[in-house]
Design a protein around this motif. Sequence first.
Motif, PDB file in Angstrom:
ATOM      1  N   ARG A 172      34.809  35.545  42.226  1.00  0.00           N
ATOM      2  CA  ARG A 172      35.107  35.457  40.792  1.00  0.00           C
ATOM      3  C   ARG A 172      36.270  36.371  40.425  1.00  0.00           C
ATOM      4  O   ARG A 172      37.178  35.995  39.684  1.00  0.00           O
ATOM      5  CB  ARG A 172      33.867  35.854  39.987  1.00  0.00           C
ATOM      6  CG  ARG A 172      34.027  35.697  38.482  1.00  0.00           C
ATOM      7  CD  ARG A 172      33.069  36.573  37.720  1.00  0.00           C
ATOM      8  NE  ARG A 172      33.326  37.969  37.948  1.00  0.00           N
ATOM      9  CZ  ARG A 172      34.301  38.655  37.347  1.00  0.00           C
ATOM     10  NH1 ARG A 172      35.109  38.058  36.506  1.00  0.00           N
ATOM     11  NH2 ARG A 172      34.474  39.924  37.609  1.00  0.00           N
ATOM     12  N   TYR A 173      36.268  37.590  40.963  1.00  0.00           N
ATOM     13  CA  TYR A 173      37.335  38.547  40.679  1.00  0.00           C
ATOM     14  C   TYR A 173      38.672  38.026  41.214  1.00  0.00           C
ATOM     15  O   TYR A 173      39.705  38.130  40.537  1.00  0.00           O
ATOM     16  CB  TYR A 173      36.998  39.895  41.315  1.00  0.00           C
ATOM     17  CG  TYR A 173      38.056  40.957  41.113  1.00  0.00           C
ATOM     18  CD1 TYR A 173      38.187  41.590  39.878  1.00  0.00           C
ATOM     19  CD2 TYR A 173      38.918  41.309  42.150  1.00  0.00           C
ATOM     20  CE1 TYR A 173      39.159  42.564  39.691  1.00  0.00           C
ATOM     21  CE2 TYR A 173      39.898  42.275  41.955  1.00  0.00           C
ATOM     22  CZ  TYR A 173      40.003  42.901  40.732  1.00  0.00           C
ATOM     23  OH  TYR A 173      40.981  43.850  40.553  1.00  0.00           O
ATOM     24  N   THR A 176      40.044  35.326  38.933  1.00  0.00           N
ATOM     25  CA  THR A 176      40.617  35.909  37.716  1.00  0.00           C
ATOM     26  C   THR A 176      42.007  36.470  37.993  1.00  0.00           C
ATOM     27  O   THR A 176      42.941  36.274  37.207  1.00  0.00           O
ATOM     28  CB  THR A 176      39.701  37.018  37.165  1.00  0.00           C
ATOM     29  OG1 THR A 176      38.417  36.455  36.899  1.00  0.00           O
ATOM     30  CG2 THR A 176      40.258  37.620  35.894  1.00  0.00           C
ATOM     31  N   LYS A 369      39.266  32.378  32.136  1.00  0.00           N
ATOM     32  CA  LYS A 369      38.770  33.754  32.191  1.00  0.00           C
ATOM     33  C   LYS A 369      37.454  33.893  31.430  1.00  0.00           C
ATOM     34  O   LYS A 369      36.567  34.653  31.831  1.00  0.00           O
ATOM     35  CB  LYS A 369      39.832  34.712  31.649  1.00  0.00           C
ATOM     36  CG  LYS A 369      41.049  34.815  32.559  1.00  0.00           C
ATOM     37  CD  LYS A 369      42.148  35.642  31.972  1.00  0.00           C
ATOM     38  CE  LYS A 369      41.886  37.110  32.101  1.00  0.00           C
ATOM     39  NZ  LYS A 369      43.064  37.915  31.700  1.00  0.00           N
ATOM     40  N   GLN A 372      34.899  32.662  33.709  1.00  0.00           N
ATOM     41  CA  GLN A 372      34.644  33.642  34.753  1.00  0.00           C
ATOM     42  C   GLN A 372      33.792  34.795  34.217  1.00  0.00           C
ATOM     43  O   GLN A 372      32.921  35.318  34.917  1.00  0.00           O
ATOM     44  CB  GLN A 372      35.965  34.177  35.313  1.00  0.00           C
ATOM     45  CG  GLN A 372      36.769  33.157  36.099  1.00  0.00           C
ATOM     46  CD  GLN A 372      36.009  32.638  37.298  1.00  0.00           C
ATOM     47  OE1 GLN A 372      35.397  33.405  38.040  1.00  0.00           O
ATOM     48  NE2 GLN A 372      36.034  31.337  37.505  1.00  0.00           N
ATOM     49  N   THR A 373      34.028  35.204  32.970  1.00  0.00           N
ATOM     50  CA  THR A 373      33.233  36.271  32.358  1.00  0.00           C
ATOM     51  C   THR A 373      31.779  35.839  32.216  1.00  0.00           C
ATOM     52  O   THR A 373      30.850  36.614  32.486  1.00  0.00           O
ATOM     53  CB  THR A 373      33.806  36.645  30.984  1.00  0.00           C
ATOM     54  OG1 THR A 373      35.155  37.098  31.151  1.00  0.00           O
ATOM     55  CG2 THR A 373      32.982  37.738  30.321  1.00  0.00           C
TER      56      THR A 373
END
Length: 395
Positions: A172-173, A176, A369, A372-373
Amino acid sequence: MNNHWQSVPLGNVLTERREKPSDEKLATGAIRVVSKISFNDGRIQLREDGETKTGMILIRPGDLVVSGINAAKGAIAIYGKDKMEPIAATIHYGSYIPNEGKVDAKYLWWLLRSNTFRDLLNQFVPGGIKTELKAKRLLPIPVPLPDPPEQKRIVARIESLAAKIEEGSRIRYQVTEKVDAVFSAQNERTISNLYERYDKAPLIDLVDQERGISYGVVLTGQPNEEGIPTLRAGDLQQFRVLTTSVKRIDPGIEVKYLRTRLRGNELLLRIRGGLGEVAVCPPEMISGNVSREIAVIPFTERINPTYGMYALSAPYNQGRMTAHIRGTSYVGINLKDVRNLTIPVPKMPEQLEVVRHLDGLRMQVDRMKKLQTETAAELEALLPSILDKAFKGGL
């Protein structure tokens, strides 16, 4: 809890270590001192020095280390058996020797960091999680304890699932980061193309000459609930002005900075406290002001403020600003260097087309994003749920 599991006081499987480190070894650094235990992963961090003004305890390899103050937040560690030397901690920590014939230290480590244990703290300790967890309060607490083979099976299962969650968080990071990189690259290509096709002009030639380019209030003073909203460095983030917690300052201080009093649509550039963040002043900040960490760039009608924002945020211009960084303890860029930064000046229709294109791309980036959050929140909630299930015998 599984009906086949015993409920056993921790004192049956843990023994408090009551050794103290020698003052000489602390002074010479032969015994390092715990600085803190990470809430997230239970890692022990050590101090650079051994100075202390309070009593100390000794921790030997294999011990379970519990922060008396922050245990409920996850500050619990196992000092690895592979370590060669003991370490020390203040008396606000406790060091415990696991009975290896009865309990797996990793099982206890996961259990004591779970919501199951927090519930037990609230049930059996006066004051619950707010009470400092000394041995006399910790050791009588009854905990669910299956037989050792089952403990090891549970630990293996938890660690397998925790590794998958960590991998999901890492991916995920990375996604992003890649999304941000895609926007940055497109922004750079767009602005670089304009540099090749159009004349450039320094920012100072593109602004209201009466106001110029200035930074704001040097000393904002104490907050004043009835005062003037004044933006600080942290209020500018990722093309946005965050207005939820803007500091208000005494009008008598703000009135000395009329050149930076906001009228709306100025370009705001962070010149200290995190160089290069840019945003356009929103309507809700009209009649507000900025602190010295922010430069106010009041473009004339020749430049669309959002176009100017994208031009200055392009990596090429960010690099130029970084090259002009000054100072050591308070790093920033001088206004003279800001005034001399150049941007291409196409006709207004093309500026608006650039804004339309990059706004559209940024909206897509923001949507990704946000997703993703939301995914991150779901991943963070998974491990507590797994631990809850594990210590109720459902894993």
